[in-house]
Design an enzyme around this catalytic site. Structure first.
Site, PDB file in Angstrom:
ATOM      1  N   SER A  20      74.879 -59.239  54.254  1.00  0.00           N
ATOM      2  CA  SER A  20      74.824 -58.004  53.604  1.00  0.00           C
ATOM      3  C   SER A  20      73.554 -58.293  52.645  1.00  0.00           C
ATOM      4  O   SER A  20      73.540 -59.111  51.771  1.00  0.00           O
ATOM      5  CB  SER A  20      75.565 -57.434  52.746  1.00  0.00           C
ATOM      6  OG  SER A  20      76.865 -57.509  53.368  1.00  0.00           O
ATOM      7  N   HIS A  51      73.147 -50.787  57.106  1.00  0.00           N
ATOM      8  CA  HIS A  51      73.174 -51.739  58.060  1.00  0.00           C
ATOM      9  C   HIS A  51      72.693 -51.305  59.322  1.00  0.00           C
ATOM     10  O   HIS A  51      73.172 -50.649  60.199  1.00  0.00           O
ATOM     11  CB  HIS A  51      74.709 -52.382  58.387  1.00  0.00           C
ATOM     12  CG  HIS A  51      75.305 -53.169  57.661  1.00  0.00           C
ATOM     13  ND1 HIS A  51      75.520 -54.405  57.734  1.00  0.00           N
ATOM     14  CD2 HIS A  51      75.455 -53.150  56.035  1.00  0.00           C
ATOM     15  CE1 HIS A  51      76.103 -55.255  56.774  1.00  0.00           C
ATOM     16  NE2 HIS A  51      76.011 -54.455  55.518  1.00  0.00           N
ATOM     17  N   HIS A  73      81.978 -55.568  59.766  1.00  0.00           N
ATOM     18  CA  HIS A  73      82.987 -56.061  59.242  1.00  0.00           C
ATOM     19  C   HIS A  73      84.282 -55.687  59.674  1.00  0.00           C
ATOM     20  O   HIS A  73      84.474 -54.558  60.149  1.00  0.00           O
ATOM     21  CB  HIS A  73      83.028 -55.878  57.694  1.00  0.00           C
ATOM     22  CG  HIS A  73      81.828 -56.104  56.847  1.00  0.00           C
ATOM     23  ND1 HIS A  73      80.755 -55.653  56.892  1.00  0.00           N
ATOM     24  CD2 HIS A  73      81.506 -57.413  56.151  1.00  0.00           C
ATOM     25  CE1 HIS A  73      79.811 -56.423  56.092  1.00  0.00           C
ATOM     26  NE2 HIS A  73      80.657 -57.577  55.824  1.00  0.00           N
ATOM     27  N   TYR A  75      86.883 -54.987  58.154  1.00  0.00           N
ATOM     28  CA  TYR A  75      87.637 -53.802  57.335  1.00  0.00           C
ATOM     29  C   TYR A  75      87.161 -52.475  57.860  1.00  0.00           C
ATOM     30  O   TYR A  75      87.768 -51.332  57.967  1.00  0.00           O
ATOM     31  CB  TYR A  75      87.372 -53.925  56.217  1.00  0.00           C
ATOM     32  CG  TYR A  75      85.970 -53.985  55.356  1.00  0.00           C
ATOM     33  CD1 TYR A  75      85.135 -52.670  55.306  1.00  0.00           C
ATOM     34  CD2 TYR A  75      85.423 -55.220  54.827  1.00  0.00           C
ATOM     35  CE1 TYR A  75      84.021 -52.828  55.032  1.00  0.00           C
ATOM     36  CE2 TYR A  75      84.319 -55.220  54.499  1.00  0.00           C
ATOM     37  CZ  TYR A  75      83.519 -53.865  54.536  1.00  0.00           C
ATOM     38  OH  TYR A  75      82.174 -54.014  53.830  1.00  0.00           O
ATOM     39  N   GLU A  76      85.948 -52.586  58.793  1.00  0.00           N
ATOM     40  CA  GLU A  76      85.316 -51.257  59.251  1.00  0.00           C
ATOM     41  C   GLU A  76      85.914 -50.741  60.476  1.00  0.00           C
ATOM     42  O   GLU A  76      86.390 -49.685  60.778  1.00  0.00           O
ATOM     43  CB  GLU A  76      83.820 -51.512  59.605  1.00  0.00           C
ATOM     44  CG  GLU A  76      82.873 -51.757  58.478  1.00  0.00           C
ATOM     45  CD  GLU A  76      81.477 -51.859  58.775  1.00  0.00           C
ATOM     46  OE1 GLU A  76      80.949 -51.083  59.551  1.00  0.00           O
ATOM     47  OE2 GLU A  76      81.163 -52.828  58.795  1.00  0.00           O
ATOM     48  N   ALA A 103      77.116 -62.621  51.800  1.00  0.00           N
ATOM     49  CA  ALA A 103      76.821 -62.304  50.365  1.00  0.00           C
ATOM     50  C   ALA A 103      78.269 -62.550  49.840  1.00  0.00           C
ATOM     51  O   ALA A 103      79.110 -62.428  50.528  1.00  0.00           O
ATOM     52  CB  ALA A 103      76.494 -60.947  50.231  1.00  0.00           C
ATOM     53  N   MET A 194      84.199 -61.443  52.744  1.00  0.00           N
ATOM     54  CA  MET A 194      84.924 -60.585  53.592  1.00  0.00           C
ATOM     55  C   MET A 194      84.457 -60.770  54.925  1.00  0.00           C
ATOM     56  O   MET A 194      84.614 -59.819  55.868  1.00  0.00           O
ATOM     57  CB  MET A 194      84.792 -59.269  53.288  1.00  0.00           C
ATOM     58  CG  MET A 194      85.357 -58.948  51.831  1.00  0.00           C
ATOM     59  SD  MET A 194      85.080 -57.105  51.395  1.00  0.00           S
ATOM     60  CE  MET A 194      85.560 -57.413  49.691  1.00  0.00           C
ATOM     61  N   SER A 195      83.790 -61.710  55.273  1.00  0.00           N
ATOM     62  CA  SER A 195      83.264 -62.289  56.701  1.00  0.00           C
ATOM     63  C   SER A 195      83.549 -63.663  57.274  1.00  0.00           C
ATOM     64  O   SER A 195      84.073 -64.246  56.460  1.00  0.00           O
ATOM     65  CB  SER A 195      81.951 -61.754  56.814  1.00  0.00           C
ATOM     66  OG  SER A 195      81.040 -62.504  55.805  1.00  0.00           O
ATOM     67  N   ASN A 218      77.028 -62.269  42.663  1.00  0.00           N
ATOM     68  CA  ASN A 218      77.876 -61.922  41.354  1.00  0.00           C
ATOM     69  C   ASN A 218      78.974 -62.879  41.004  1.00  0.00           C
ATOM     70  O   ASN A 218      79.261 -63.838  42.012  1.00  0.00           O
ATOM     71  CB  ASN A 218      78.502 -60.609  41.680  1.00  0.00           C
ATOM     72  CG  ASN A 218      79.618 -60.560  42.739  1.00  0.00           C
ATOM     73  OD1 ASN A 218      79.194 -60.602  43.976  1.00  0.00           O
ATOM     74  ND2 ASN A 218      80.666 -60.611  42.644  1.00  0.00           N
ATOM     75  N   HIS A 230      74.362 -52.327  38.038  1.00  0.00           N
ATOM     76  CA  HIS A 230      73.840 -52.197  39.149  1.00  0.00           C
ATOM     77  C   HIS A 230      72.504 -52.909  39.372  1.00  0.00           C
ATOM     78  O   HIS A 230      71.935 -53.433  40.344  1.00  0.00           O
ATOM     79  CB  HIS A 230      74.025 -50.982  39.619  1.00  0.00           C
ATOM     80  CG  HIS A 230      73.420 -50.754  40.877  1.00  0.00           C
ATOM     81  ND1 HIS A 230      74.164 -51.302  42.046  1.00  0.00           N
ATOM     82  CD2 HIS A 230      72.291 -50.062  41.546  1.00  0.00           C
ATOM     83  CE1 HIS A 230      73.324 -50.938  43.373  1.00  0.00           C
ATOM     84  NE2 HIS A 230      72.247 -50.104  42.810  1.00  0.00           N
TER      85      HIS A 230
HETATM   86  N1  HPA Z   1      84.144 -60.385  46.487  1.00  0.00           N
HETATM   87  C1  HPA Z   1      84.275 -60.255  47.896  1.00  0.00           C
HETATM   88  N2  HPA Z   1      83.211 -60.075  48.660  1.00  0.00           N
HETATM   89  C2  HPA Z   1      81.736 -60.020  47.942  1.00  0.00           C
HETATM   90  C3  HPA Z   1      81.864 -60.204  46.665  1.00  0.00           C
HETATM   91  C4  HPA Z   1      82.970 -60.711  45.873  1.00  0.00           C
HETATM   92  O1  HPA Z   1      83.069 -60.728  44.543  1.00  0.00           O
HETATM   93  N3  HPA Z   1      80.411 -60.420  46.271  1.00  0.00           N
HETATM   94  C5  HPA Z   1      79.678 -60.117  47.650  1.00  0.00           C
HETATM   95  N4  HPA Z   1      80.702 -59.930  48.531  1.00  0.00           N
END
Ligand code: HPA
Length: 258
Positions: A20, A51, A73, A75-76, A103, A194-195, A218, A230
């Site tokens: 991402s 995407h 993903h 989850y999609e 990410a 998540m990947s 983050n 943001h």
């Molecule tokens: N958690 C899960 N997936 C993510 C995060 C997170 O903090 N940041 C970017 N992808």
């Protein structure tokens, strides 16, 4: 698959999966063909806005690469085979090395947004496994130690800070709770996303060598008192993207012959 083979200008040596917000990588390369996944019959497409869904055949120096932009993903789609499709395409076209990126949130307290983490291993919390028969057999390191060393040396040479760590994958799509992040921290996770984990399991079982890179965008839930801002995140993501593209281009040129 024939639709892709028909349009492939060369046999790729290295497949690159972009996470991402990391889609800028191919802009600095010379690309021979860019296929839209929407035009490929049967190709799973992402429902997440922004995407794109592209397969870019590009050269980095003399290295022939196939880059997937816009991943689906789990989850999609709820369909493991949909997320594994790009890996099967890459292997079928002959790619022997997979560079997979994502990410991720930083779980390790020493990580700061903007860090690039070379994945040393992973924890699969998605509740899913790779359906490839060979994937359940005993295995060595999923993430190739030689490729990690090459990436680390390259990063040092070009002055990009990298860290190493364990990537923990959750199913998503909701972000984790502070308690979940504390659990991941205690069991040895350094980053959360998540990947990646299922794709890596498949690539490894198909005999591909894998290098994984997480962009820490983050601090994970509960590891910082700062409220997510943001604008700040956008600025960080932009800075990471440039560093990341530079690192990726140099690392690809330094990879061993596939
Ligand atoms: N958690 C899960 N997936 C993510 C995060 C997170 O903090 N940041 C970017 N992808």
């Amino acid at each position: 698959m024939e639709a892709i083979q028909e349009h492939a200008p060369f046999r790729p040596e290295i497949a690159v999966v972009l996470g991402s917000g990391l889609g800028g990588f191919t802009e600095s390369l010379s690309c021979n063909a860019v296929l839209q996944t929407a035009s490929i019959p049967g190709y799973p497409h992402s429902t997440v806005e922004g995407h794109k869904g592209e397969l870019a055949f590009c050269t980095a120096g003399l290295r022939r690469t196939l880059t997937f932009r816009g991943r689906v993903h789990f989850y999609e789609s709820g369909n493991v085979n949909a997320i594994l499709f790009p890996i099967r395409v890459a292997a079928a076209l002959g790619a022997r090395i997979l560079v997979i990126t994502n990410a991720a949130g930083g779980v390790n307290r020493t990580f700061v947004p903007g860090d690039l983490m070379l994945i040393s291993d992973h924890i699969n919390f998605t509740g899913e496994t790779c359906p490839e028969p060979g994937a359940s057999k005993s295995r060595g390191a999923l993430y190739d130690p030689q490729l990690i060393r090459i990436a680390e040396n390259t990063a040092n040479q070009i002055g990009v800070r990298v860290v190493r760590g364990v990537y923990a994958a959750m199913k998503g799509p909701s972000y984790e709770t502070a308690a979940e992040i504390e659990m991941i921290h205690r069991i040895g996770g350094d980053a959360v996303g998540m990947s990646t984990v299922l794709e890596v399991a498949l690539a490894s079982s198909l005999g591909m060598r894998v290098l994984g890179i997480s962009c820490i965008t983050n601090k994970a839930t509960g590891t910082s008192s700062a409220k997510l801002n943001h604008e700040e995140v956008t600025v960080v993501a932009h800075q990471v993207r440039e560093q990341f593209s530079r690192l990726l281009t140099h690392v690809i040129k330094a990879l061993p012959p596939a």
